[in-house]
Design an enzyme around this catalytic site. Structure first.
Site, mmCIF file in Angstrom:
data_model
loop_
_atom_site.group_PDB
_atom_site.id
_atom_site.type_symbol
_atom_site.label_atom_id
_atom_site.label_comp_id
_atom_site.label_asym_id
_atom_site.label_seq_id
_atom_site.Cartn_x
_atom_site.Cartn_y
_atom_site.Cartn_z
ATOM 1 N N ASP A 34 0.815 -1.215 0.000
ATOM 2 C CA ASP A 34 0.000 0.000 0.000
ATOM 3 C C ASP A 34 0.854 1.273 0.000
ATOM 4 O O ASP A 34 0.394 2.353 0.358
ATOM 5 C CB ASP A 34 -0.977 -0.009 1.185
ATOM 6 C CG ASP A 34 -0.254 -0.134 2.506
ATOM 7 O OD1 ASP A 34 0.974 -0.406 2.487
ATOM 8 O OD2 ASP A 34 -0.893 0.024 3.551
ATOM 9 N N HIS A 238 19.125 0.337 -21.972
ATOM 10 C CA HIS A 238 18.426 0.861 -20.795
ATOM 11 C C HIS A 238 19.029 0.311 -19.503
ATOM 12 O O HIS A 238 18.322 -0.120 -18.599
ATOM 13 C CB HIS A 238 16.923 0.578 -20.871
ATOM 14 C CG HIS A 238 16.234 1.400 -21.912
ATOM 15 N ND1 HIS A 238 14.977 1.143 -22.371
ATOM 16 C CD2 HIS A 238 16.655 2.500 -22.594
ATOM 17 C CE1 HIS A 238 14.647 2.036 -23.294
ATOM 18 N NE2 HIS A 238 15.659 2.874 -23.447
ATOM 19 N N ASP A 255 23.347 8.730 -19.534
ATOM 20 C CA ASP A 255 22.102 9.224 -20.139
ATOM 21 C C ASP A 255 21.201 9.590 -18.966
ATOM 22 O O ASP A 255 20.614 8.720 -18.319
ATOM 23 C CB ASP A 255 21.480 8.121 -21.007
ATOM 24 C CG ASP A 255 20.215 8.601 -21.725
ATOM 25 O OD1 ASP A 255 19.709 9.691 -21.400
ATOM 26 O OD2 ASP A 255 19.720 7.856 -22.595
ATOM 27 N N ASP A 266 16.818 15.498 -21.529
ATOM 28 C CA ASP A 266 17.252 14.134 -21.870
ATOM 29 C C ASP A 266 18.609 14.255 -22.568
ATOM 30 O O ASP A 266 18.666 14.635 -23.736
ATOM 31 C CB ASP A 266 16.186 13.509 -22.790
ATOM 32 C CG ASP A 266 16.480 12.066 -23.153
ATOM 33 O OD1 ASP A 266 17.450 11.502 -22.613
ATOM 34 O OD2 ASP A 266 15.729 11.515 -23.978
ATOM 35 N N HIS A 345 18.562 1.777 -32.425
ATOM 36 C CA HIS A 345 17.416 2.604 -32.031
ATOM 37 C C HIS A 345 17.252 3.774 -32.990
ATOM 38 O O HIS A 345 18.083 3.985 -33.883
ATOM 39 C CB HIS A 345 17.565 3.084 -30.577
ATOM 40 C CG HIS A 345 18.852 3.818 -30.288
ATOM 41 N ND1 HIS A 345 19.070 5.103 -30.710
ATOM 42 C CD2 HIS A 345 19.975 3.436 -29.626
ATOM 43 C CE1 HIS A 345 20.271 5.494 -30.296
ATOM 44 N NE2 HIS A 345 20.851 4.495 -29.652
ATOM 45 N N HIS A 349 13.469 11.680 -30.581
ATOM 46 C CA HIS A 349 12.041 11.740 -30.272
ATOM 47 C C HIS A 349 11.727 13.142 -29.778
ATOM 48 O O HIS A 349 12.621 13.867 -29.328
ATOM 49 C CB HIS A 349 11.694 10.703 -29.189
ATOM 50 C CG HIS A 349 12.623 10.771 -27.987
ATOM 51 N ND1 HIS A 349 12.427 11.647 -26.949
ATOM 52 C CD2 HIS A 349 13.774 10.110 -27.699
ATOM 53 C CE1 HIS A 349 13.404 11.489 -26.057
ATOM 54 N NE2 HIS A 349 14.248 10.574 -26.492
ATOM 55 N N HIS A 356 9.495 10.852 -23.844
ATOM 56 C CA HIS A 356 9.186 10.452 -25.219
ATOM 57 C C HIS A 356 7.854 11.122 -25.531
ATOM 58 O O HIS A 356 6.778 10.557 -25.318
ATOM 59 C CB HIS A 356 9.102 8.926 -25.357
ATOM 60 C CG HIS A 356 10.436 8.265 -25.142
ATOM 61 N ND1 HIS A 356 10.591 6.917 -25.021
ATOM 62 C CD2 HIS A 356 11.689 8.782 -25.041
ATOM 63 C CE1 HIS A 356 11.883 6.632 -24.861
ATOM 64 N NE2 HIS A 356 12.556 7.749 -24.856
ATOM 65 N N GLU A 380 20.152 11.664 -30.974
ATOM 66 C CA GLU A 380 20.914 10.746 -30.137
ATOM 67 C C GLU A 380 21.349 9.466 -30.835
ATOM 68 O O GLU A 380 21.000 8.365 -30.409
ATOM 69 C CB GLU A 380 20.085 10.388 -28.900
ATOM 70 C CG GLU A 380 18.653 9.929 -29.191
ATOM 71 C CD GLU A 380 17.915 9.500 -27.917
ATOM 72 O OE1 GLU A 380 18.473 8.691 -27.161
ATOM 73 O OE2 GLU A 380 16.785 9.972 -27.702
ATOM 74 N N TYR A 384 26.986 0.607 -30.676
ATOM 75 C CA TYR A 384 27.138 -0.311 -29.542
ATOM 76 C C TYR A 384 27.660 -1.638 -30.074
ATOM 77 O O TYR A 384 27.047 -2.217 -30.986
ATOM 78 C CB TYR A 384 25.796 -0.537 -28.834
ATOM 79 C CG TYR A 384 25.032 0.756 -28.615
ATOM 80 C CD1 TYR A 384 25.179 1.492 -27.450
ATOM 81 C CD2 TYR A 384 24.192 1.257 -29.622
ATOM 82 C CE1 TYR A 384 24.503 2.699 -27.281
ATOM 83 C CE2 TYR A 384 23.519 2.458 -29.462
ATOM 84 C CZ TYR A 384 23.671 3.173 -28.288
ATOM 85 O OH TYR A 384 22.998 4.361 -28.132
ATOM 86 N N ARG A 408 26.909 6.794 -27.114
ATOM 87 C CA ARG A 408 25.744 7.571 -27.566
ATOM 88 C C ARG A 408 26.006 9.029 -27.209
ATOM 89 O O ARG A 408 26.604 9.302 -26.159
ATOM 90 C CB ARG A 408 24.450 7.062 -26.902
ATOM 91 C CG ARG A 408 23.209 7.865 -27.275
ATOM 92 C CD ARG A 408 21.880 7.152 -26.956
ATOM 93 N NE ARG A 408 21.636 6.954 -25.530
ATOM 94 C CZ ARG A 408 21.751 5.808 -24.899
ATOM 95 N NH1 ARG A 408 22.124 4.726 -25.551
ATOM 96 N NH2 ARG A 408 21.512 5.709 -23.602
ATOM 97 N N GLU A 410 23.715 12.577 -27.050
ATOM 98 C CA GLU A 410 22.321 13.030 -27.154
ATOM 99 C C GLU A 410 22.177 14.488 -26.734
ATOM 100 O O GLU A 410 22.537 14.860 -25.615
ATOM 101 C CB GLU A 410 21.428 12.162 -26.247
ATOM 102 C CG GLU A 410 19.974 12.607 -26.227
ATOM 103 C CD GLU A 410 19.068 11.668 -25.444
ATOM 104 O OE1 GLU A 410 19.551 10.987 -24.514
ATOM 105 O OE2 GLU A 410 17.857 11.627 -25.757
HETATM 106 N N1 GLY Z 1 16.694 8.450 -21.964
HETATM 107 C C1 GLY Z 1 15.786 7.859 -22.835
HETATM 108 C C2 GLY Z 1 16.066 8.225 -24.217
HETATM 109 O O1 GLY Z 1 17.142 8.697 -24.515
HETATM 110 O O2 GLY Z 1 15.233 8.143 -25.055
HETATM 111 MN MN MN Z 2 18.356 9.773 -23.188
HETATM 112 MN MN MN Z 3 16.211 10.353 -25.632
#
Ligand code: GLY
Ligand code: MN
Ligand code: MN
Length: 437
Positions: A34, A238, A255, A266, A345, A349, A356, A380, A384, A408, A410
Site C-alpha cells: 500500500d 536501458h 544518459d 534528456d 534505435h 524523439h 518520449h 541521439e 554499440y 551515444r 544526445e
Molecule cells: N533516456 C531515454 C532516451 O534517450 O530516449
Molecule cells: Mn536519453
Molecule cells: Mn532520448
C-alpha cells in the site's frame, strides 16, 4: 499560466465542435503493497488544466450552454488530508482552475450524462485505464440506447489524444522556459559527473551526485531512470543497475536528465573515465559525433522528420563499412537494416511533458511530417558493440578490440523559425573536451 491553459482548452474545443471530451487523471502508482509513488498527473490532463491531483476528471463540452469546462475533483476531507496531503477541493478548484462548474468526483455518474447527451461524438482515450473505460462505455451505451427516442447523443467514439498530439508538438514559450530550466540543471549535473568520474568510483556514486543536483536545483528528480553505464554496460541501452566499479580504460555513458515543473531534459554523453580514449574508442566516438552533428543539421523547419535519422544512419553505416565492421553496399545495408546490429534505435524523439513526447510523425499517405518551429527533439545516434556480438551470416567477424564499446551522444534541439538551437550545448562533446580531464 491559467490563460495559457484556457487557450489550450479553447483550441481543443474548436476542434471537437459538437463533441464532448473526457479526460481522467493518472492513477496513483503503487511502489509495493500500500505504498505509493509520488503522484504525477497524466500529461494530457495537465496540459489542459494544470490540475495536479488524482481521482479527477476533466470534461470539455463546447456546445453546453453554461458549462463548457467541468472538473470533477476530490472533495476536501480533513482526515484524508492528514494522511495524503492538501486537496484543492470543489470550491477552490472553480476559482483557481477556471472551471465553469466543479463537482465532487463521487458525483461523476450522476452529473456526467448532462454533458454527453447533446454531443454528437465522444472524445476519450480508450486503453489507459480499464476501470474508467468501463465507466465511460457504460455511459455511452446508455446514451446510445436512448438515442432513438431523444435524437441526440454521441454516436461515435474518437480519441482526443490524437488532437492533443498535434497541439503538444509545438511548445509555447512557457513550456520552453521549463524545458530550458530542466536542461540547465541537467547540464550542471553532467558537467559535475565528468569532473568527478575516475577509476574506482561506482556508477551509483555518479548517479547519486547527479540526482542530488537535480533536487538541489529545484527539479523534481530524474526525468527517467538515470543510465550510468561504464565499460560494456554501455551496450545495454536501458542499463539502470548502476552498480559497477568503473575501471581505467572504460568509457562512461551517462544518459540522465532532470524533470522540472513537469517538463524534461534528456542528455547523453560518453567519455573516457581516465581522460584518454583507446584508439578504437576514439574512432567510434568520432564516428558517432559526426553522425550526431550531421543529424542535427537536418533539424530545420520544413525538413521531414525522417531526414535526421537517415543522415545519422548513413554516416554510421559508411563508417562501419570503412572500419570493416560491416560489409556490403551502403544503400543495400541500410535498406536491409544491417546497421541495426550496431545502431539499433531511432535517432530521436520529441521532448516535453513526456520524455518520449507525443507527436504525429506521418501523414496519412505515409510521408513524414515536417519539423515546425517550437518542436523540441532529441538527437541521439549511437554505436554499440556488445561483448558477445555475433555477426549475421553475410557479415564479417570482428576483432576483439572492438567489443564492449558503447557510445551515444544526445542533445535536445529546439526548432526555431529559421533553424535550430541546441539547448544542451552547455555540456561539451568535442573529442578534445572529452579527453580534457
Ligand atoms: N533516456 C531515454 C532516451 O534517450 O530516449
Ligand atoms: Mn536519453
Ligand atoms: Mn532520448
Amino acid at each position: 499560466m491559467q490563460t495559457e491553459y484556457r487557450h489550450r482548452r479553447e483550441k481543443l474545443m474548436a476542434a471537437i465542435g459538437e463533441g464532448t471530451a473526457v479526460f481522467n487523471s493518472a492513477p496513483m502508482a503503487v511502489m509495493h503493497n500500500d505504498v505509493e509513488y509520488q503522484f504525477r498527473q497524466d500529461s494530457d490532463f495537465f496540459y489542459l488544466t494544470g490540475f495536479n491531483e488524482p481521482d479527477s476528471v476533466a470534461v470539455l463540452a463546447p456546445h453546453h450552454e453554461e458549462h463548457r469546462f467541468v472538473l470533477f475533483v476530490r472533495p476536501k476531507d480533513k482526515d484524508q488530508e492528514i494522511w495524503s496531503g492538501y486537496r484543492v477541493g470543489v470550491e477552490a478548484a472553480k476559482e483557481r482552475y477556471g472551471a465553469d462548474q466543479v463537482y465532487p468526483i463521487t458525483e461523476l455518474d450522476e452529473k456526467l450524462p448532462q454533458y454527453l447527451k447533446k454531443a454528437d461524438r465522444l472524445y476519450y482515450h480508450l486503453g489507459r485505464d480499464r476501470a474508467f473505460n468501463q465507466t465511460i462505455l457504460t455511459h455511452w451505451q446508455r446514451l446510445l440506447a436512448t438515442y432513438p427516442k431523444r435524437g441526440t447523443g454521441p454516436t461515435a467514439l474518437e480519441d482526443a489524444k490524437l488532437l492533443l498530439q498535434t497541439m503538444r508538438r509545438v511548445k509555447h514559450p512557457e513550456e520552453l522556459a521549463r524545458i530550458r530550466r530542466a536542461v540547465a540543471i541537467s547540464v550542471k549535473a553532467h558537467n559535475q559527473a565528468r569532473e568527478m568520474a575516475q577509476p574506482g568510483l561506482y556508477e551509483y556514486e555518479i548517479q547519486a551526485e547527479m540526482e542530488r543536483i537535480f533536487r538541489m536545483e529545484g527539479g523534481s528528480g530524474p526525468a527517467y531512470p538515470s543510465i550510468i553505464a561504464s565499460g560494456p554496460n554501455a551496450c545495454i541501452l536501458h542499463y539502470i543497475d548502476n552498480n559497477r566499479s568503473m575501471q581505467k580504460g572504460d568509457l562512461l555513458l551517462i544518459d540522465a536528465g532532470c524533470a522540472y515543473d513537469y517538463y524534461n531534459a534528456d542528455i547523453t554523453r560518453t567519455f573516457p573515465i581516465d581522460g584518454q580514449f583507446t584508439p578504437e574508442q576514439r574512432i567510434l566516438y568520432e564516428l558517432v559525433l559526426e553522425a550526431q552533428l550531421k543529424a542535427i543539421e537536418q533539424v530545420l523547419p520544413g525538413h521531414p522528420f525522417n531526414q535526421f535519422h537517415d543522415a545519422a544512419t548513413r554516416i554510421i553505416t559508411e563508417g562501419l563499412v570503412e572500419l570493416g565492421l560491416l560489409q556490403g553496399e551502403i544503400d543495400q545495408l541500410i535498406e536491409e537494416k544491417k546497421h541495426k546490429a550496431f545502431f539499433m534505435h531511432g535517432t530521436g524523439h520529441f521532448l516535453g511533458l513526456d520524455v518520449h513526447d507525443t507527436g504525429v510523425l506521418r501523414n496519412p499517405d505515409k510521408t513524414w511530417k515536417p519539423f515546425q518551429p517550437g518542436n523540441v527533439v532529441t538527437v541521439e545516434p549511437g554505436v554499440y558493440i556488445p561483448p558477445n556480438y555475433e555477426p549475421a551470416e553475410d557479415q564479417p567477424q570482428i576483432e576483439d578490440r572492438w567489443r564492449g564499446i558503447g557510445i551515444r551522444i544526445e542533445d535536445d534541439v529546439l526548432v526555431t523559425d529559421n533553424g535550430h538551437e541546441i539547448l544542451t550545448a552547455g555540456v561539451p562533446k568535442s573529442l578534445a573536451e572529452m579527453e580534457g580531464k
